[in-house]
Design an enzyme around this catalytic site. Structure first.
Site, PDB file in Angstrom:
ATOM      1  N   TYR A 135       0.810  -1.216   0.000  1.00  0.00           N
ATOM      2  CA  TYR A 135       0.000   0.000   0.000  1.00  0.00           C
ATOM      3  C   TYR A 135       0.844   1.266   0.000  1.00  0.00           C
ATOM      4  CZ  TYR A 135      -4.483  -2.331   0.751  1.00  0.00           C
ATOM      5  OH  TYR A 135      -5.624  -3.089   0.605  1.00  0.00           O
ATOM      6  N   LYS A 187       4.060 -15.344   4.353  1.00  0.00           N
ATOM      7  CA  LYS A 187       4.312 -16.207   3.191  1.00  0.00           C
ATOM      8  C   LYS A 187       5.825 -16.387   3.109  1.00  0.00           C
ATOM      9  CE  LYS A 187       2.788 -18.422  -0.463  1.00  0.00           C
ATOM     10  NZ  LYS A 187       1.860 -19.574  -0.403  1.00  0.00           N
ATOM     11  N   ASP A 220      -2.240 -18.357   2.650  1.00  0.00           N
ATOM     12  CA  ASP A 220      -3.198 -19.242   1.961  1.00  0.00           C
ATOM     13  C   ASP A 220      -3.764 -20.276   2.939  1.00  0.00           C
ATOM     14  OD1 ASP A 220      -0.593 -20.239   2.055  1.00  0.00           O
ATOM     15  OD2 ASP A 220      -0.692 -21.245   0.109  1.00  0.00           O
ATOM     16  N   ASP A 244      -5.780  -6.975   4.433  1.00  0.00           N
ATOM     17  CA  ASP A 244      -6.944  -6.529   3.658  1.00  0.00           C
ATOM     18  C   ASP A 244      -7.749  -7.736   3.190  1.00  0.00           C
ATOM     19  OD1 ASP A 244      -8.617  -4.767   2.128  1.00  0.00           O
ATOM     20  OD2 ASP A 244      -7.538  -5.469   0.352  1.00  0.00           O
ATOM     21  N   ASP A 248     -11.720  -9.521   4.776  1.00  0.00           N
ATOM     22  CA  ASP A 248     -12.992  -9.691   4.058  1.00  0.00           C
ATOM     23  C   ASP A 248     -13.513 -11.113   4.278  1.00  0.00           C
ATOM     24  OD1 ASP A 248     -12.971  -7.083   3.071  1.00  0.00           O
ATOM     25  OD2 ASP A 248     -13.656  -7.707   1.078  1.00  0.00           O
TER      26      ASP A 248
END
Ligand code: IPM
Ligand code: MN
Length: 349
Positions: A135, A187, A220, A244, A248
């Site tokens: 970002y 990750k 993941d 982010d 959701d």
């Protein structure tokens, strides 16, 4: 007395914020404190009218408040990105709101798409880094629009930014006092620079919190576990982009955008609270949008101001409205209008 800057924003933002303010006023009256609000009409209409997203001096003005209460940003006639970057991200960055705190809690009576899981299973918090990563806006084009073009977008991870985020997560976990576990979401198998830093800092800082278990999962896999075994999580700490995305998913397992709230925190400065869903323009002015996410954001604002009992009172009232009244949390399907839901919450305070 607290001074609150209110930015109702676009679409259904103002309808949601109106109910949040109704609840704030009511709880303040009951608990004997006062809130002085000043409304700023920034958003799509302001931009179309003035050709400017935020006027000069807006940031300095907002800095004078105890907190900011934001509705939603996003206007169908404004190109995507302009308002998001010019208002939401600009405020997060310039006010150095380095934590995005997103509780994922399933309240009794709320339907989750995760079969076989209930309120005792879905109760965790995501601590999302909020000023860096992908970002940060670092990157650029080379030979844009030609067959040889190159686009580069770099994830910025500073020692300072990573450390203050991770430290916040451990402190928050201790205060929360539930499963006493912080999970780093990264990750490390592919992003071997950025998450090497995150992992080292995680264990370094974590060693100062012997009462808290340290856990790691790739992003993941986190998506898988959030659906399969959400009860494993207590506090998840992660970078801006992963945060982010997984929040959701978190919003969906807690019952949808109708209830998902978040705080953009600068523990040393001015923080901003918002429902995490968008402006939902198609429902604008219909009095059908669910205001609970905005009301929960108002509850987080109270907690942040130090009005912990008022915050609990708001949350308990929201729980009762979910348990005893709403047929669904979706816009138009609640069995009540937006303003009736606000009234119901007030009635339980
Ligand atoms: C959020 C939103 C924002 C983000 C957008 C609107 C820029 O999706 O608050 O999660 O990506 O952070
Ligand atoms: Mn998002």
């Amino acid at each position: 007395m607290y001074k609150i800057a209110v930015i109702p924003g676009d679409g259904t933002g103002p309808e949601q914020v109106r109910e949040g303010l109704k609840v704030l006023d009511a709880v303040a009256r009951k608990r004997g404190f006062r809130l002085e609000t000043v409304t700023f009409d920034y958003g799509g209409d302001y931009y179309l009218r003035t050709s400017e997203v935020l006027p000069a001096g807006a940031l300095d003005e907002l800095r004078r408040f105890d907190a900011i209460y934001l509705g939603a940003i996003g206007h169908p006639e404004v190109r995507p990105g302009i308002l998001e970057q010019g208002i939401l991200l600009r405020l997060r960055f310039e006010l150095d709101q380095y934590i995005n705190l997103r509780p994922v809690r399933l309240y009794p009576g709320v339907e989750t798409p995760v079969a076989g899981k209930g309120p005792e299973d879905i109760d965790f918090v995501v601590v999302r880094e909020n000023t860096e990563g992908l970002y940060a806006g670092s990157g650029g084009f080379l030979k844009r629009g030609t067959p040889d073009e190159v686009a580069i977008q770099t994830s910025i991870n500073t020692r300072k930014g990573v450390e203050r985020c991770i430290r916040f997560a451990f402190e928050y976990c201790r205060r929360r006092n539930k499963r006493k576990k912080v999970t780093l979401c990264g990750k490390t198998n592919v992003l071997t620079y950025a998450f090497d830093l995150w992992e080292r800092v995680f264990h370094e800082v974590g060693a100062e919190y012997p009462d808290i278990e340290r856990d790691y999962a790739h992003v993941d896999a986190i998506c898988m576990w959030m659906v399969k075994n959400p009860e494993w999580f207590d506090v998840i700490v992660t970078d801006n982009m992963f945060g982010d995305i997984i929040t959701d998913l978190g919003a969906m397992i807690q019952g949808g955008m109708g209830i998902a709230a978040g705080g953009n925190l600068n523990p040393e400065g001015v923080s901003m609270f918002e429902p995490i869903g968008g402006s939902a323009p198609k429902y604008t002015g219909k009095n059908v949008i669910n205001p609970l996410a905005a009301i929960c954001a108002a509850g987080m604002l109270l907690e942040h101001l130090g009005e912990a009992e008022a915050a609990v009172q708001v949350e308990e009232a929201v729980k009762k409205v979910c348990a005893y009244h709403l047929k669904s949390l979706a816009a138009g399907k609640m069995g009540y209008s937006t303003s009736e839901v606000g009234d119901l919450v007030v009635s339980y305070l």
